[in-house]
Design an enzyme around this catalytic site. Structure first.
Site, PDB file in Angstrom:
ATOM      1  N   ASP A 114       4.498  -6.003  -2.688  1.00  0.00           N
ATOM      2  CA  ASP A 114       4.966  -6.003  -4.073  1.00  0.00           C
ATOM      3  C   ASP A 114       5.681  -7.320  -4.336  1.00  0.00           C
ATOM      4  O   ASP A 114       6.228  -7.932  -3.410  1.00  0.00           O
ATOM      5  CB  ASP A 114       5.919  -4.830  -4.322  1.00  0.00           C
ATOM      6  CG  ASP A 114       5.205  -3.489  -4.355  1.00  0.00           C
ATOM      7  OD1 ASP A 114       4.018  -3.452  -4.730  1.00  0.00           O
ATOM      8  OD2 ASP A 114       5.831  -2.475  -4.021  1.00  0.00           O
ATOM      9  N   ASP A 131      -0.393  -2.251  -9.319  1.00  0.00           N
ATOM     10  CA  ASP A 131       0.439  -1.236  -9.973  1.00  0.00           C
ATOM     11  C   ASP A 131       0.348  -1.359 -11.493  1.00  0.00           C
ATOM     12  O   ASP A 131       0.294  -0.350 -12.206  1.00  0.00           O
ATOM     13  CB  ASP A 131       1.901  -1.378  -9.539  1.00  0.00           C
ATOM     14  CG  ASP A 131       2.115  -1.147  -8.063  1.00  0.00           C
ATOM     15  OD1 ASP A 131       1.294  -0.447  -7.439  1.00  0.00           O
ATOM     16  OD2 ASP A 131       3.102  -1.680  -7.519  1.00  0.00           O
TER      17      ASP A 131
END
Length: 168
Positions: A114, A131
Site C-alpha cells: 500500500d 483498492d
C-alpha cells in the site's frame, strides 16, 4: 466493443497498480513517506498482511481464496453477458482489475503493498491503486444494481413478481 474497451482499461489499471507498487518498494523505504500532493496525499510504503483496515491480518490464503471467488464471480457475470449496461460492465472490470492486483501481491509477496496516505485524515488506512479500483467498482456496481439493473439487464420475471401478467 464496450467489453474490449473496459478490458483494455482494466489491464492498464492493473499495470499501473503493479508499477506504482514496484516504484514505491524500490524508492521509498518501508514505513517512510514522500509527498505526492503536499498537505493532501503522500506516498508511504506499507506492507498490509490483512484486508481493509488490516482486518484478517495473517490470513493470507483465506484472503486469496475469498478474493479469487469474488473475482471469478464477477468474471462469470461479464463473460456470460449477464451484465450488459455500460456502468455495470465498467464496475465489473474495475473490480476485476483491483482484485487481481491484490491477489498478485498476496500470492507473490505474502502481503499487499500500500502507498497512498491521506495527510488530512491521518487515521485513514494507507491504500493502493487496486483498492481504488475495487472501491470505485463496488460503488458503481451499487448504483448500477439499485437504479439500472432492473430496467436494462434483468432477464425474465419470476412467478412471484407483482408486475408479471396474470394468466387468467
Amino acid at each position: 466493443m464496450l467489453y474490449a474497451i473496459c478490458a483494455a482499461l482494466a489491464a492498464a489499471l492493473l499495470g499501473l497498480d503493479q508499477w506504482v507498487k514496484h516504484y514505491v518498494t524500490v524508492n521509498i523505504p518501508l514505513g517512510e513517506a514522500r509527498p505526492l500532493l503536499p498537505g493532501l496525499v503522500e506516498l508511504k510504503t506499507v506492507h498490509n498482511y490483512g484486508a481493509a483496515w488490516s482486518s484478517f491480518s495473517g490470513s493470507r490464503w483465506l484472503l486469496v481464496a475469498v478474493t479469487t471467488v469474488i473475482v471469478a464471480a464477477v468474471a462469470v457475470l461479464l463473460l456470460r453477458r449477464i451484465v450488459r449496461h455500460p456502468l455495470g460492465v465498467a464496475a465489473g472490470f474495475l473490480i476485476l482489475s483491483g482484485g487481481v492486483g491484490n491477489i498478485l501481491d498476496r500470492v507473490r509477496l505474502g502481503y499487499v503493498v500500500d502507498m497512498f496516505h491521506l495527510e488530512f485524515w491521518p487515521s485513514y488506512p494507507v491504500f493502493n491503486v487496486a483498492d481504488i479500483c475495487v472501491v470505485c467498482g463496488a460503488a458503481l456496481a451499487a448504483v448500477y444494481y439499485l437504479w439500472l439493473y432492473e430496467k436494462h439487464d434483468r432477464r425474465g420475471r419470476t412467478h412471484g413478481d407483482t408486475d408479471a401478467p396474470s394468466e387468467s
